[in-house]
Motif scaffolding. Structure first.
Motif, mmCIF file in Angstrom:
data_model
loop_
_atom_site.group_PDB
_atom_site.id
_atom_site.type_symbol
_atom_site.label_atom_id
_atom_site.label_comp_id
_atom_site.label_asym_id
_atom_site.label_seq_id
_atom_site.Cartn_x
_atom_site.Cartn_y
_atom_site.Cartn_z
ATOM 1 N N ARG A 1 4.473 87.688 -19.616
ATOM 2 C CA ARG A 1 3.703 88.786 -20.220
ATOM 3 C C ARG A 1 2.219 88.636 -19.906
ATOM 4 O O ARG A 1 1.529 89.615 -19.593
ATOM 5 C CB ARG A 1 3.922 88.815 -21.733
ATOM 6 C CG ARG A 1 5.286 89.348 -22.135
ATOM 7 C CD ARG A 1 5.271 89.799 -23.588
ATOM 8 N NE ARG A 1 4.982 88.693 -24.491
ATOM 9 C CZ ARG A 1 5.911 87.965 -25.105
ATOM 10 N NH1 ARG A 1 7.181 88.222 -24.904
ATOM 11 N NH2 ARG A 1 5.568 86.985 -25.920
ATOM 12 N N ALA B 1 1.691 89.422 -16.178
ATOM 13 C CA ALA B 1 1.839 90.859 -15.945
ATOM 14 C C ALA B 1 0.627 91.625 -16.462
ATOM 15 O O ALA B 1 0.202 92.619 -15.868
ATOM 16 C CB ALA B 1 3.112 91.372 -16.627
ATOM 17 N N ALA B 2 0.040 91.147 -17.557
ATOM 18 C CA ALA B 2 -1.158 91.808 -18.091
ATOM 19 C C ALA B 2 -2.320 91.679 -17.107
ATOM 20 O O ALA B 2 -3.084 92.635 -16.904
ATOM 21 C CB ALA B 2 -1.534 91.189 -19.437
ATOM 22 N N ARG C 1 -2.019 91.340 -13.865
ATOM 23 C CA ARG C 1 -1.676 92.233 -12.749
ATOM 24 C C ARG C 1 -1.968 93.689 -13.103
ATOM 25 O O ARG C 1 -2.513 94.451 -12.293
ATOM 26 C CB ARG C 1 -0.209 92.052 -12.387
ATOM 27 C CG ARG C 1 0.206 92.725 -11.075
ATOM 28 C CD ARG C 1 0.825 94.095 -11.297
ATOM 29 N NE ARG C 1 1.878 94.037 -12.283
ATOM 30 C CZ ARG C 1 2.342 95.087 -12.936
ATOM 31 N NH1 ARG C 1 1.808 96.276 -12.721
ATOM 32 N NH2 ARG C 1 3.303 94.996 -13.830
ATOM 33 N N ASN C 2 -1.638 94.099 -14.340
ATOM 34 C CA ASN C 2 -1.913 95.480 -14.755
ATOM 35 C C ASN C 2 -3.401 95.752 -14.819
ATOM 36 O O ASN C 2 -3.868 96.853 -14.488
ATOM 37 C CB ASN C 2 -1.277 95.755 -16.123
ATOM 38 C CG ASN C 2 0.238 95.801 -16.051
ATOM 39 O OD1 ASN C 2 0.805 96.123 -15.002
ATOM 40 N ND2 ASN C 2 0.903 95.478 -17.153
ATOM 41 N N LEU C 3 -4.173 94.739 -15.241
ATOM 42 C CA LEU C 3 -5.629 94.902 -15.270
ATOM 43 C C LEU C 3 -6.164 95.117 -13.861
ATOM 44 O O LEU C 3 -6.990 96.002 -13.624
ATOM 45 C CB LEU C 3 -6.272 93.660 -15.896
ATOM 46 C CG LEU C 3 -7.806 93.598 -15.847
ATOM 47 C CD1 LEU C 3 -8.406 94.746 -16.653
ATOM 48 C CD2 LEU C 3 -8.299 92.255 -16.382
ATOM 49 N N ARG D 1 -4.533 96.254 -11.309
ATOM 50 C CA ARG D 1 -4.088 97.565 -10.826
ATOM 51 C C ARG D 1 -4.944 98.681 -11.409
ATOM 52 O O ARG D 1 -5.282 99.640 -10.717
ATOM 53 C CB ARG D 1 -2.622 97.777 -11.191
ATOM 54 C CG ARG D 1 -2.076 99.144 -10.787
ATOM 55 C CD ARG D 1 -0.604 99.280 -11.129
ATOM 56 N NE ARG D 1 0.222 98.368 -10.336
ATOM 57 C CZ ARG D 1 1.537 98.245 -10.502
ATOM 58 N NH1 ARG D 1 2.173 98.947 -11.422
ATOM 59 N NH2 ARG D 1 2.234 97.409 -9.739
ATOM 60 N N SER D 2 -5.324 98.563 -12.691
ATOM 61 C CA SER D 2 -6.149 99.606 -13.317
ATOM 62 C C SER D 2 -7.518 99.703 -12.659
ATOM 63 O O SER D 2 -8.174 100.741 -12.730
ATOM 64 C CB SER D 2 -6.306 99.320 -14.810
ATOM 65 O OG SER D 2 -7.106 98.172 -15.023
ATOM 66 N N CYS E 1 -3.371 92.546 -5.756
ATOM 67 C CA CYS E 1 -3.190 91.335 -6.553
ATOM 68 C C CYS E 1 -2.182 90.417 -5.865
ATOM 69 O O CYS E 1 -1.082 90.845 -5.511
ATOM 70 C CB CYS E 1 -2.715 91.698 -7.966
ATOM 71 S SG CYS E 1 -2.914 90.365 -9.157
ATOM 72 N N GLY F 1 5.885 92.755 -11.225
ATOM 73 C CA GLY F 1 5.174 93.842 -10.558
ATOM 74 C C GLY F 1 4.278 93.425 -9.417
ATOM 75 O O GLY F 1 3.545 94.250 -8.877
#
Length: 652
Positions: free
Chosen positions: A585, A588-589, A591-593, A595-596, A601, A619
């Protein structure tokens, strides 16, 4: 501001948004009410004076005396110092409601008295009464700007009575005067209402802004605390450790002595390998709790990373060594982790200020030398840095001498580690890794090469020699693959080095868009602004910039906004946590940051097939690690690429 401070603070120092709206309105009203009563008293006294010889004494003396006395009493009540009750919203509302109704009663009383005086005297006296009504009403309205309801009621009450009286008297002039006063009062009421609305809007906005600032301050304080706290153990982290060390050095007085220590766990890797990284993390948490409990007040203990801990003791080494030994004893005690009992050892090294050094890096390095000696020669013990260890530092001189005379074109080489797509294992790029094989010293670690080059002033030569090899590889590799090249902090801070990198790129014939320059945030801390400008220059030729080792050291979210980045490479220390639900988790957070923020990454350190699958599920589209490809020479890389037809690289 406390309530006690408020007792002695004049209302004029009230700041917008400082108090709830009713309190702010009441405090502003306190500034206006005393002048209102003063105006009433003066106007009533003058009107009574002009009628002293015309009206009965009770109208010319008694009634105005009573009215003026009431006004003066109310004025003194409003002029009293503020107390805690004045800052209570409910009390403020109650007092303003009371003021509103009292204003209506007083306005009726004053207008009735004035109209009774109007029965006496000639045209001048009648005109004075009209002026008294007009001036008094308008003055009161201005004074009640922050109590618009009271201002409106006074206008309606007084002007209605005055208009009705004028109509009853049958005087057209008086009716016209009353209408004129009413018209002016209406315009003034509109202006004052707008002023009051602006006041309310300002108070609301400032209060919201103050709330946001408070939240930002709390969040900033929490972020600052978290930035200096190790997320796993709850101990202070590397940033806090060096910050504390630098502060102590800056404030050290004559004769002051303190010690810097390093503690490194022994046999910790087998715990990870045997029971898994989750159990290893739980062990670190237990050890962190023990060390914190056993740490005296004059000692700072921090987790520096992995299984290494640092301590700063405010005292001589004779007192610091027993503390280090006590902490080591706590570490050696067996720990129950779930259903298993594990035990690890540890070794420690100490360096004394000022005998071992006078700056943080020297003290840390010499404590590290002492730790290295303990792990190799006296495992499980605490070793002080001393003259016996001084000769170990002399080896750096041999290293510097070898590099000073080195033929860089012959002794330096590059190996390349693939970066692959997680979906199909197709190689998307490579990272260039430096190698130095000295004829006299043999293979030398890359970090020692860079450190020595910076010490002797050959950093630019080393960087450019390696970069030319990277450019040669760029030309030979397929057009679909990019090449990552690492830059040190000194490289970025040196404008001539950056200019040379750009010139070599333009002359190479390779596409700059396939070049990615990797930097770490720790290398940019000293000259952040100039480093950002240098990176912008590299991006202007078409190259990209990646932030390496994200999530360790000084890495922070601010870097993602402040630096001109195209890619983030997550540090290899996170890869083992892909085996845990909580770790997945967290990763992934991150990676999402990325991506945003429209950043590519890459996750580094993939060493098992399970980690590879977890990275793909999390991801990640790009990954790097020994499981996906060992660092290899360019011919071997090209040969494997050709043989496997751009299929996935397996571990060498």
């Amino acid at each position: 501001m406390t309530l006690q401070e408020a007792d002695n603070t004049p209302n004029k120092f009230h700041r917008a948004g400082q108090y709830p709206l009713p309190v702010a309105q009441y405090l502003r009203l306190r500034e206006r009410i005393p002048p209102l009563y003063g105006l009433l008293s003066v106007n009533a006294g003058i009107l009574a004076y002009t009628h002293r010889a015309l009206a009965p004494s009770y109208l010319a003396l008694t009634v105005p005396a009573i009215l003026i006395a009431v006004c003066l009493i109310r004025m003194l009540a409003w002029l009293r110092p503020t107390g805690p009750a004045d800052f209570d919203s409910d009390i403020a509302r109650y007092r303003m409601r009371r003021t509103t109704w009292l204003a209506v009663v007083l306005s009726l009383t004053f207008v009735a008295w004035a109209l009774m005086l109007d029965h006496y005297g000639g045209p001048y006296e009648h005109g004075h009464v009209a002026i008294f009504v007009a001036v008094t009403v308008l003055g009161c309205v201005f004074c009640l700007t922050f109590l618009p309801t009271a201002a409106l009621l006074i206008c309606v009450t007084v002007l209605s009575v005055f208009l009705a009286y004028s109509v009853a008297m049958g005087s057209v002039v008086r009716v016209a005067i009353a209408l004129n006063i009413a018209l002016v009062a209406t315009v003034i009421l509109k202006i004052l209402r707008d002023t009051y609305d602006s006041f309310v809007a300002l108070e609301t906005t400032q209060r919201a802004l103050a709330s946001e600032r408070k939240q930002a301050h709390v969040l900033g304080a929490e972020n600052a605390r978290l930035a200096e706290t190790d997320a796993l153990t709850g101990l202070p982290n590397r940033r806090h450790f060096f910050g504390c060390l630098e502060s102590m050095l800056a404030n050290a007085g004559p004769g002051e002595v303190f010690c810097v220590g390093l503690i490194d766990l022994d046999r910790f890797k087998p715990v990870n390998d045997t029971y898994g990284h989750a159990q290893g993390d739980r062990l670190l948490q237990v050890l962190g709790e023990r060390m914190l409990a056993a740490c005296p007040e004059n000692t700072v203990v921090a987790r520096l990373g992995g299984d290494e801990f640092g301590l700063i003791f405010k005292g001589p080494p004779d007192e610091a060594e027993p503390i280090a030994q006590a902490l080591c004893a706590e570490i050696r005690r067996p720990a129950r982790i779930g259903d298993i009992v594990v035990a690890v050892g540890c070794s420690a090294g100490l360096a004394e200020f000022p005998a071992a050094g006078r700056d943080p890096h020297t003290l840390f390095d010499r404590a590290d030398f002492a730790l290295y000696h303990a792990k190799n020669e006296k495992r499980g013990q605490c070793v002080r840095f001393s003259s016996e260890l001084e000769h170990l530092i002399r080896t750096e001189q041999a290293l510097d001498a070898a590099l000073q005379t080195a033929d860089l074109s012959r002794e330096l080489s590059m190996v390349y580690q693939p970066i692959v797509a997680t979906e199909n294992r197709m190689p998307m790029g490579v990272e260039c890794l430096a190698r130095w094989t000295s004829p006299t010293l043999g293979p030398v670690a890359p970090e020692m090469l860079i450190a020595s080059a910076e010490r002797i002033g050959r950093a630019r030569e080393v960087t450019l020699a390696l970069f030319m090899q990277a450019l040669a590889a760029l030309v030979r590799l397929p057009d679909t693959m990019h090449v990552c090249f690492n830059l040190s902090g000194q490289d970025i801070a040196d404008a001539e080095t950056v200019a040379a990198l750009i010139a070599l790129t333009e002359r190479s014939g390779g596409s700059p868009s396939r070049l990615i320059f990797e930097i770490t945030e720790t290398s940019l801390i000293a000259k952040f602004d100039s480093a950002r400008d240098a990176l912008e220059g590299l991006r202007e030729i078409g190259a990209r910039v990646a932030l390496d080792d994200f999530g360790t050291g000084y890495s922070s979210l601010s870097s993602l906004h402040q630096l001109p980045l195209d890619m983030v490479k997550i540090d290899r220390s996170f890869a083992p946590r892909l085996d845990e639900t909580r770790g997945r988790r967290l990763i992934a957070a991150i990676r999402n940051l990325a991506r945003s923020l429209s950043l590519d990454c890459v996750i580094e350190g993939i060493e098992t097939e399970e980690q590879m699958l977890s990275a793909r599920i999390a991801g990640f589209t790009l990954a790097q690690g020994y499981h996906l490809g060992m660092p290899m020479a360019l011919p071997k890389l090209l040969d494997r690429y050709a043989k496997e037809d751009r299929s996935a690289f397996s571990a060498a």
